[in-house]
Scaffold this motif. Structure first.
Motif, PDB file in Angstrom:
ATOM      1  N   LEU A   1       1.129  -1.128   0.015  1.00 50.41           N
ATOM      2  CA  LEU A   1      -0.033   0.101  -0.019  1.00 50.41           C
ATOM      3  C   LEU A   1       0.921   1.015  -0.026  1.00 50.41           C
ATOM      4  O   LEU A   1       2.089   1.126   0.468  1.00 50.41           O
ATOM      5  CB  LEU A   1      -0.866  -0.021   1.211  1.00 50.41           C
ATOM      6  CG  LEU A   1      -1.873  -1.085   1.291  1.00 50.41           C
ATOM      7  CD1 LEU A   1      -2.752  -0.968   2.722  1.00 50.41           C
ATOM      8  CD2 LEU A   1      -3.072  -0.844   0.075  1.00 50.41           C
ATOM      9  N   ASP A   2       0.595   2.389  -0.739  1.00 57.90           N
ATOM     10  CA  ASP A   2       0.971   3.409  -0.726  1.00 57.90           C
ATOM     11  C   ASP A   2       1.102   4.044   0.855  1.00 57.90           C
ATOM     12  O   ASP A   2       2.012   4.593   1.153  1.00 57.90           O
ATOM     13  CB  ASP A   2       0.741   4.483  -1.757  1.00 57.90           C
ATOM     14  CG  ASP A   2       0.691   4.182  -3.110  1.00 57.90           C
ATOM     15  OD1 ASP A   2       2.046   3.338  -3.223  1.00 57.90           O
ATOM     16  OD2 ASP A   2       0.145   4.564  -3.953  1.00 57.90           O
ATOM     17  N   THR A   3       0.016   4.094   1.255  1.00 59.58           N
ATOM     18  CA  THR A   3      -0.289   4.627   2.716  1.00 59.58           C
ATOM     19  C   THR A   3      -1.258   3.954   3.426  1.00 59.58           C
ATOM     20  O   THR A   3      -2.361   3.574   2.814  1.00 59.58           O
ATOM     21  CB  THR A   3      -0.565   6.206   2.747  1.00 59.58           C
ATOM     22  OG1 THR A   3      -1.810   6.408   1.987  1.00 59.58           O
ATOM     23  CG2 THR A   3       0.394   7.111   1.906  1.00 59.58           C
ATOM     24  N   LEU A   4      -1.214   3.556   4.848  1.00 55.60           N
ATOM     25  CA  LEU A   4      -2.050   3.262   5.688  1.00 55.60           C
ATOM     26  C   LEU A   4      -1.904   3.774   6.852  1.00 55.60           C
ATOM     27  O   LEU A   4      -0.877   3.658   7.462  1.00 55.60           O
ATOM     28  CB  LEU A   4      -1.960   1.748   5.782  1.00 55.60           C
ATOM     29  CG  LEU A   4      -2.900   0.911   6.847  1.00 55.60           C
ATOM     30  CD1 LEU A   4      -4.363   0.935   6.216  1.00 55.60           C
ATOM     31  CD2 LEU A   4      -2.695  -0.500   6.574  1.00 55.60           C
ATOM     32  N   GLU A   5      -2.913   4.461   7.426  1.00 60.20           N
ATOM     33  CA  GLU A   5      -2.773   5.232   8.636  1.00 60.20           C
ATOM     34  C   GLU A   5      -2.708   4.131   9.746  1.00 60.20           C
ATOM     35  O   GLU A   5      -3.944   3.685  10.325  1.00 60.20           O
ATOM     36  CB  GLU A   5      -3.886   6.177   8.808  1.00 60.20           C
ATOM     37  CG  GLU A   5      -3.979   7.362  10.046  1.00 60.20           C
ATOM     38  CD  GLU A   5      -5.028   8.322   9.903  1.00 60.20           C
ATOM     39  OE1 GLU A   5      -5.452   8.274  11.001  1.00 60.20           O
ATOM     40  OE2 GLU A   5      -5.111   8.876   9.120  1.00 60.20           O
ATOM     41  N   LEU A   6      -1.609   3.946  10.323  1.00 61.24           N
ATOM     42  CA  LEU A   6      -1.464   3.106  11.179  1.00 61.24           C
ATOM     43  C   LEU A   6      -1.813   3.669  12.795  1.00 61.24           C
ATOM     44  O   LEU A   6      -2.295   2.731  13.444  1.00 61.24           O
ATOM     45  CB  LEU A   6      -0.226   2.390  11.188  1.00 61.24           C
ATOM     46  CG  LEU A   6       0.187   1.470  10.113  1.00 61.24           C
ATOM     47  CD1 LEU A   6       1.836   1.042  10.745  1.00 61.24           C
ATOM     48  CD2 LEU A   6      -0.787   0.325  10.044  1.00 61.24           C
ATOM     49  N   THR A   7      -1.614   4.722  12.968  1.00 63.78           N
ATOM     50  CA  THR A   7      -1.583   5.402  14.308  1.00 63.78           C
ATOM     51  C   THR A   7      -2.330   6.669  14.047  1.00 63.78           C
ATOM     52  O   THR A   7      -2.329   7.133  13.061  1.00 63.78           O
ATOM     53  CB  THR A   7      -0.492   5.380  15.229  1.00 63.78           C
ATOM     54  OG1 THR A   7       0.383   6.526  14.566  1.00 63.78           O
ATOM     55  CG2 THR A   7       0.272   4.245  15.106  1.00 63.78           C
ATOM     56  N   LEU A   8      -2.844   7.157  15.267  1.00 59.99           N
ATOM     57  CA  LEU A   8      -3.324   8.553  15.328  1.00 59.99           C
ATOM     58  C   LEU A   8      -2.229   9.707  15.000  1.00 59.99           C
ATOM     59  O   LEU A   8      -2.455  10.889  14.726  1.00 59.99           O
ATOM     60  CB  LEU A   8      -3.759   8.797  16.875  1.00 59.99           C
ATOM     61  CG  LEU A   8      -5.220   7.933  17.085  1.00 59.99           C
ATOM     62  CD1 LEU A   8      -5.400   8.261  18.669  1.00 59.99           C
ATOM     63  CD2 LEU A   8      -6.246   8.220  16.261  1.00 59.99           C
ATOM     64  N   ARG A   9      -0.997   9.139  15.105  1.00 57.12           N
ATOM     65  CA  ARG A   9       0.059  10.182  15.058  1.00 57.12           C
ATOM     66  C   ARG A   9       0.894   9.811  13.695  1.00 57.12           C
ATOM     67  O   ARG A   9       2.019   9.124  13.490  1.00 57.12           O
ATOM     68  CB  ARG A   9       1.018  10.058  16.271  1.00 57.12           C
ATOM     69  CG  ARG A   9       2.095  11.226  16.284  1.00 57.12           C
ATOM     70  CD  ARG A   9       3.078  11.190  17.248  1.00 57.12           C
ATOM     71  NE  ARG A   9       3.889  12.388  17.180  1.00 57.12           N
ATOM     72  CZ  ARG A   9       5.120  12.185  17.838  1.00 57.12           C
ATOM     73  NH1 ARG A   9       5.620  11.134  18.482  1.00 57.12           N
ATOM     74  NH2 ARG A   9       5.779  13.464  17.803  1.00 57.12           N
ATOM     75  N   THR A  10       0.287   9.929  12.512  1.00 53.89           N
ATOM     76  CA  THR A  10       0.945   9.675  11.437  1.00 53.89           C
ATOM     77  C   THR A  10       2.133  10.727  10.910  1.00 53.89           C
ATOM     78  O   THR A  10       1.836  11.781  10.924  1.00 53.89           O
ATOM     79  CB  THR A  10      -0.161   9.595  10.192  1.00 53.89           C
ATOM     80  OG1 THR A  10      -1.103   8.628  10.711  1.00 53.89           O
ATOM     81  CG2 THR A  10       0.814   9.350   8.765  1.00 53.89           C
ATOM     82  N   ARG A  11       3.373  10.182  10.781  1.00 53.86           N
ATOM     83  CA  ARG A  11       4.237  10.937  10.149  1.00 53.86           C
ATOM     84  C   ARG A  11       5.075  10.520   9.046  1.00 53.86           C
ATOM     85  O   ARG A  11       5.223   9.361   8.884  1.00 53.86           O
ATOM     86  CB  ARG A  11       5.207  11.271  11.467  1.00 53.86           C
ATOM     87  CG  ARG A  11       4.768  11.989  12.624  1.00 53.86           C
ATOM     88  CD  ARG A  11       5.657  12.345  13.568  1.00 53.86           C
ATOM     89  NE  ARG A  11       6.628  11.207  14.461  1.00 53.86           N
ATOM     90  CZ  ARG A  11       7.296  11.501  14.993  1.00 53.86           C
ATOM     91  NH1 ARG A  11       7.986  12.613  15.309  1.00 53.86           N
ATOM     92  NH2 ARG A  11       7.731  10.588  15.676  1.00 53.86           N
ATOM     93  N   SER A  12       5.788  11.315   8.385  1.00 54.93           N
ATOM     94  CA  SER A  12       6.430  10.687   7.218  1.00 54.93           C
ATOM     95  C   SER A  12       7.881  10.807   7.457  1.00 54.93           C
ATOM     96  O   SER A  12       8.291  11.355   8.642  1.00 54.93           O
ATOM     97  CB  SER A  12       6.304  11.781   6.154  1.00 54.93           C
ATOM     98  OG  SER A  12       6.720  12.930   6.278  1.00 54.93           O
ATOM     99  N   LEU A  13       8.724  10.356   6.790  1.00 48.79           N
ATOM    100  CA  LEU A  13      10.185  10.314   6.918  1.00 48.79           C
ATOM    101  C   LEU A  13      10.806  12.040   6.978  1.00 48.79           C
ATOM    102  O   LEU A  13      11.667  12.172   7.806  1.00 48.79           O
ATOM    103  CB  LEU A  13      10.943   9.615   5.686  1.00 48.79           C
ATOM    104  CG  LEU A  13      10.738   8.137   5.862  1.00 48.79           C
ATOM    105  CD1 LEU A  13      11.428   7.537   4.566  1.00 48.79           C
ATOM    106  CD2 LEU A  13      11.417   7.557   7.038  1.00 48.79           C
ATOM    107  N   ASP A  14      10.087  12.870   6.303  1.00 45.83           N
ATOM    108  CA  ASP A  14      10.702  14.105   6.300  1.00 45.83           C
ATOM    109  C   ASP A  14      10.339  14.904   7.837  1.00 45.83           C
ATOM    110  O   ASP A  14      10.836  15.666   8.222  1.00 45.83           O
ATOM    111  CB  ASP A  14       9.573  15.073   5.488  1.00 45.83           C
ATOM    112  CG  ASP A  14      10.106  14.734   4.053  1.00 45.83           C
ATOM    113  OD1 ASP A  14      11.280  14.222   3.747  1.00 45.83           O
ATOM    114  OD2 ASP A  14       9.068  14.997   3.203  1.00 45.83           O
ATOM    115  N   ASP A  15       9.318  14.231   8.445  1.00 47.07           N
ATOM    116  CA  ASP A  15       9.040  14.604   9.897  1.00 47.07           C
ATOM    117  C   ASP A  15      10.146  14.448  10.751  1.00 47.07           C
ATOM    118  O   ASP A  15      10.150  14.895  12.030  1.00 47.07           O
ATOM    119  CB  ASP A  15       7.684  14.241  10.293  1.00 47.07           C
ATOM    120  CG  ASP A  15       6.558  14.878   9.292  1.00 47.07           C
ATOM    121  OD1 ASP A  15       6.655  15.844   9.200  1.00 47.07           O
ATOM    122  OD2 ASP A  15       5.699  13.939   9.166  1.00 47.07           O
ATOM    123  N   VAL A  16      10.800  13.053  10.539  1.00 42.89           N
ATOM    124  CA  VAL A  16      11.847  12.688  11.514  1.00 42.89           C
ATOM    125  C   VAL A  16      13.132  12.996  11.179  1.00 42.89           C
ATOM    126  O   VAL A  16      14.076  12.576  11.708  1.00 42.89           O
ATOM    127  CB  VAL A  16      11.575  11.198  11.545  1.00 42.89           C
ATOM    128  CG1 VAL A  16      10.343  10.736  12.239  1.00 42.89           C
ATOM    129  CG2 VAL A  16      11.808  10.640  10.484  1.00 42.89           C
TER     130      VAL A  16
END
Length: 993
Positions: free
Chosen positions: A362-377
């Motif tokens: 899947l391209d995206t699957l919202e796993l948690t309430l705090r969804t972050r991308s690699l850019d965010d970390v």
């Protein structure tokens, strides 16, 4: 060196064994088990040695130390051969059960020859046949060896699966997993999932299940289109295996799942949480599975261009994704090759390659309430500064960039933020050369601009002391640069920031703001400071000649802001008119000079002033007029904040539908501008409230978490954690337990939280919510451990004994649920002592009654004296509440107490006392009315009285009379739902007459 005082006799040894068995698997439990074996060897009796060896083998098995488990079992087998009478039926069962443990351990060690594995299975078969035991467990192990080697699996499966189970067969959950994995290996996802269903649905479980099955089922669920269920099982399954060395393979599969669903950032977060597994897993087979999952994740992150990101890996050095991937690849390739060399196949290398070659599912699957991308970390980035708006790009030429920044700042345009951020980077460079351009001015002027902008951003984060100091420094530099107008504005901003400094920080050595626990100024003191600040601004305004129109408008706006802050602080009607007067001055001046931003600000001030004063109709009219003007004349970037004000007014007017529409429009308009500049965070928070009022709870959660993440990006970390705390509590209230736990786990792993840099009370609130979620998720052991830790910490909160009272009371209840009534009573006494200092009547009464119920329920008549003592304490709390005029928010403390007396005595077999207590409760309640919300409580009290009287005291006739009368009463009042349990009991009593 021993970890604890050594037992001196067998009784103490057995007690130490029991205590050790309550510990989680890991080094502490294993080392203690080793010490207890040494102690047992000193006694003349063989039985203590047998029992300690069994405990040691279990510690090795579930502590992921397969090399040691067979050695211990060999000693047990020798003892059995030499002294079989020492082994009673239970010990004999355990011994033969653990033949399978040894087979599993030997398979996990590539240095053990394949011939030795088969020889052990022959030993197992011979021993089972000699003992007259069925061979189903042997064939199960033979199949698992075949599956491990990758040869003759179909025949081995049929020989095992076609046989009848015995008492020594693996549990149903484990065998279900093996059958499902057989179908999964054959490529039949659907059949595997059908086989797994009893485990996935929670109907079958054991020490390793369902965590093991859940980790394997994730990818088949995705491949068959069940992504929502895969998400739910990931959350539940990961919590069951994280940080556990014996379940490192399962952790690896969860990392792989993250990598294949667009959740690479979460995968790195989970990898960091499980860093201990790199060094604590002693099973080569588990290492291989774990490292392959890690490599799948790291490979995906590197493919996406983030190989430079930090990754948690082996201890002793700092790793990047690229560096760790190379290390992991080398180790895993070696392990796979060793297993294949031992087995004479390429099975493990092939399985590794299959996992590594999988494309994302899947391209995206919202796993948690705090969804972050690699850019965010991305590491080492300062607080993210919003980019310029789509309408404008940041100039490359330095003179043009400086002039653009100043022009945008003069207009209040959001693009100023990006321009100042770019200039801050350029000026900080060692090779910076300032333009020799009269239009740009000297370097000292630019430094003043940057300091003033930094101060504005600090004030937006509520860092008022820092903001005040920076504004003063900027004002001095503006003076040096020959810009008196800007210097006056900087001083005025500094005055406003100074007036907002919390009292606890005003005299601090560094002038830094406090956290949520800091003491705030009283309203009167703050109002006095704001009045003085306004007076100083007026004086500065009059003493600064030659102000440009935009500077004079800014000064008028600051004067109005000081008075508006004073009104907001006091809410006094006498402070309304001065704000409106200053706003009118600003509006008149701005209209004369066609300053659209200041005209808008004047309208906004008027609208908020009317709202604070309670004149909501006028506030709405003013906000509507401003929206109309902004749509026609601009500035467009003021629209989102104005929509926010209009939406909040609609919420106050109890029109959530209209508020939702307005706030959603504001959020849509905010997308055109940097989030920080147009108040997108507040819009998300307000929209969450509107969603809650409309019952759109999932949408409310999304807006809360989005607001929190924006605060994090803008450096407002305390605000972010507070908002996330609200989101976690909401998800718990909605029954989304796993979402709540996953969110809080993520927050508590943040570096500033782990380093103790966040306010300790806020962290405690996060942990408290997590502990409650663990309890709701039926993880009593983990919940109790967290509550005990929080109770110990909160005991030192001398400024907040009420919170300690509540935490200690909840801790007592959890300890009682675990049957630890001695420790529960100690916690309850702590709660009572804290309650004496700062009462928490209802919370403490509820907890004491629950403690009494649990003790009577679990201990019966033996627990009655202690249970009644607890109820006596609850009675004293109720008396205190009555004397203080306290009214409970829920059930009346007196009626609840009488009802609990009834339950406690009933559990203990004191039925006459139980009935008398229930009669008292009914008298206190009184008969319900038509609109009475106590009907359910009254009906339950009648039902229990009917049970005690009709069943336990064997007086069905009066019990039936009671029940029929209650049913008639409730039916006449329209409370038909409450009659169902009464009617069911009445029917049972008639059958028994």
């Amino acid at each position: 060196m021993p970890t604890a005082p050594q037992p001196q006799n067998t009784d103490e040894l057995y007690q130490a064994l029991q205590e050790n068995q309550r510990r989680p698997y890991g080094r502490t439990r294993t080392v203690t088990a080793e010490e207890l074996v040494d102690v047992a060897e000193r006694f003349a009796e063989p039985l203590p040695l047998v029992r300690t060896l069994l405990e040691l083998q279990e510690a090795y098995t579930y502590g992921s130390e397969p090399r040691k488990s067979p050695v211990v079992f060999a000693r047990l087998l020798t003892l059995f051969d030499e002294q079989p009478d020492v082994f009673d039926d239970r010990l004999r069962h355990l011994l033969f059960w653990r033949f399978k443990w040894v087979a599993n351990a030997l398979r996990a060690l590539p240095e053990i020859p394949l011939a030795s594995l088969r020889q052990w299975l022959t030993e197992m078969r011979d021993r089972y046949e000699k003992a007259g035991l069925g061979l189903h467990p042997y064939y199960g192990q033979a199949y698992q060896l075949a599956a491990h080697v990758g040869e003759d699996t179909a025949l081995a499966y049929e020989l095992w699966a076609g046989r009848t189970r015995t008492r020594l067969s693996d549990c149903e959950a484990c065998e279900i997993c093996e059958r499902a994995l057989y179908h999964l290996t054959a490529g039949d996802d659907e059949r595997a999932l059908r086989a797994w269903e009893p485990v996935l649905a929670g109907k079958e479980s054991c020490q390793e299940e369902p965590a093991r099955s859940l980790s394997y089922a994730l990818l088949p669920l995705l491949r068959t289109g069940r992504s929502d269920r895969a998400r739910d099982l990931h959350l539940a399954g990961y919590r069951g295996c994280r940080r556990n060395p014996a379940m490192s393979a399962e952790v690896g599969r969860h990392l792989e799942f993250c990598a294949l669903t667009g959740n690479e950032a979460r995968g790195l977060e989970l990898l960091a949480e499980n860093r201990n597994l790199f060094d604590e897993v002693d099973s080569p087979l588990d290492q291989l599975d774990f490292l392959t999952g890690v490599e799948v994740l790291l490979q995906r992150v590197e493919v996406l261009g983030h190989g430079e990101l930090h990754a948690a890996g082996y201890a002793g050095r700092t790793w990047t994704v690229t560096g760790l991937r190379a290390e992991v690849r080398g180790r895993a390739d070696d392990l796979a090759a060793r297993f294949d060399a031992r087995n004479g196949t390429t099975t493990h290398t092939d399985r590794r390659r299959t996992r590594l070659d999988r494309a994302p599912l899947l391209d995206t699957l919202e796993l948690t309430l705090r969804t972050r991308s690699l850019d965010d970390v991305t590491p080492a980035a300062p607080v993210a500064t919003a980019p310029a708006s789509p309408a404008t790009t940041v100039p490359d030429a330095l003179p043009e960039l400086i002039l653009r920044a100043r022009a945008a700042d003069e207009q209040g345009h959001p693009d100023a933020q990006a321009c100042w951020a770019r200039l801050r980077t350029l000026v900080a460079a060692r090779d910076y050369t300032h333009p020799d351009d009269p239009a740009v001015g000297p370097l000292v002027r630019l430094r003043a601009d940057l300091l003033d902008d930094e101060a504005v951003r600090a004030r937006a984060r509520d860092e008022f002391a820092d903001a005040a100091a920076l504004h003063e420094e900027a004002a001095a530099l503006y003076g040096d640069a020959g810009a008196p107008g800007e210097a006056a504005l900087a001083r005025a901003r500094g005055l406003l920031a100074t007036a907002e400094i919390p009292a606890a920080d005003a005299g601090g050595p560094e002038g830094k703001t406090s956290g949520p626990g800091g003491e705030a100024k009283g309203p009167e003191a703050k109002a006095t400071e704001l009045t003085a600040a306004h007076a100083s601004m007026v004086r500065t305004h009059g003493e600064t000649p030659g102000l440009a129109p935009h500077q004079e408008a800014r000064m008028l706006g600051l004067r109005a802001s000081a008075l508006a802050q004073r009104l907001q602080t006091t809410g006094s009607q006498e402070h309304v008119a001065p704000v409106l007067a200053e706003a009118e001055l600003l509006h008149t001046f701005a209209a004369r000079h066609d300053l659209a931003g200041e005209i808008s600000f004047a309208h906004l001030l008027r609208a908020t002033t009317y709202a604070i004063s309670g004149d909501l109709p006028t506030a709405v009219t003013e906000a509507d007029a401003l929206l109309e003007r902004l749509r026609t004349h601009g500035p467009a970037w003021h629209l989102p904040r104005t929509c926010g004000l209009r939406g909040r007014l609609q919420l106050v007017l109890q029109d959530p539908e209209a508020a939702y529409t307005t706030l959603a429009e504001g959020l849509r308009l905010a997308a055109d501008w940097p989030a920080e500049a147009v108040g997108a965070t507040r819009l998300h928070a307000d929209l969450a409230e509107a969603c809650m009022r409309l019952g759109r709870h999932d949408e409310a959660l999304r807006h809360l978490t989005r607001a929190a993440e924006l605060d994090l990006r803008h450096g407002s970390r305390t605000d972010a954690y507070c908002t996330y705390s609200n989101a976690a509590q909401l998800s718990l209230d909605l029954g989304r337990v796993e979402d709540c736990i996953a969110l809080l786990d993520s927050l508590l792993a943040e570096p500033d939280v782990a380093a103790g840099e966040l306010d300790d009370r806020l962290v405690a609130q996060l942990r408290l919510t997590r502990a409650r979620a663990l309890h709701a998720g039926e993880d009593l052991k983990a919940a109790t451990a967290e509550f005990v830790a929080l109770a110990a910490e909160s005991a030192g909160w001398d400024d907040d004994p009420g919170s300690h009272a509540m935490i200690a009371a909840e801790t007592a209840v959890l300890l009682a649920e675990s049957g630890e009534f001695g420790r529960a009573r100690e916690a309850a006494d702590q709660a009572l002592a804290a309650h004496a200092r700062e009462p928490r009547f209802e919370h403490l009464s509820n907890s004491l009654r629950e403690l009494a119920r649990l003790q009577a329920q679990q201990q019966g008549a033996d627990g009655l004296p202690d249970a009644l003592a607890l109820l006596a304490e609850a009675g004293r709390v109720a008396d205190e509440a009555r004397a203080a005029g306290y009214e409970a928010h829920g059930r009346s403390l007196d009626t609840a107490l009488a009802y609990e007396h009834g339950r406690v005595n009933a559990y203990a077999g004191a039925y006459e006392d139980a009935l008398a207590a229930l009669e008292k409760a009914l008298a206190l309640l009184g008969e319900p009315g038509r609109e009475d919300d106590r009907a359910g409580e009254w009906a339950e009290c009648v039902r229990l009285a009917g049970v005690v009287e009709g069943l336990y005291l064997e007086r069905p006739a009066p019990a039936l009379t009671r029940l029929v009368a209650a049913i008639t009463r409730l039916t006449a009042l329209g409370h038909t739902d409450e009659t169902e349990s009464l009617a069911s009991l009445a029917a049972r009593l008639r059958d028994e007459e």
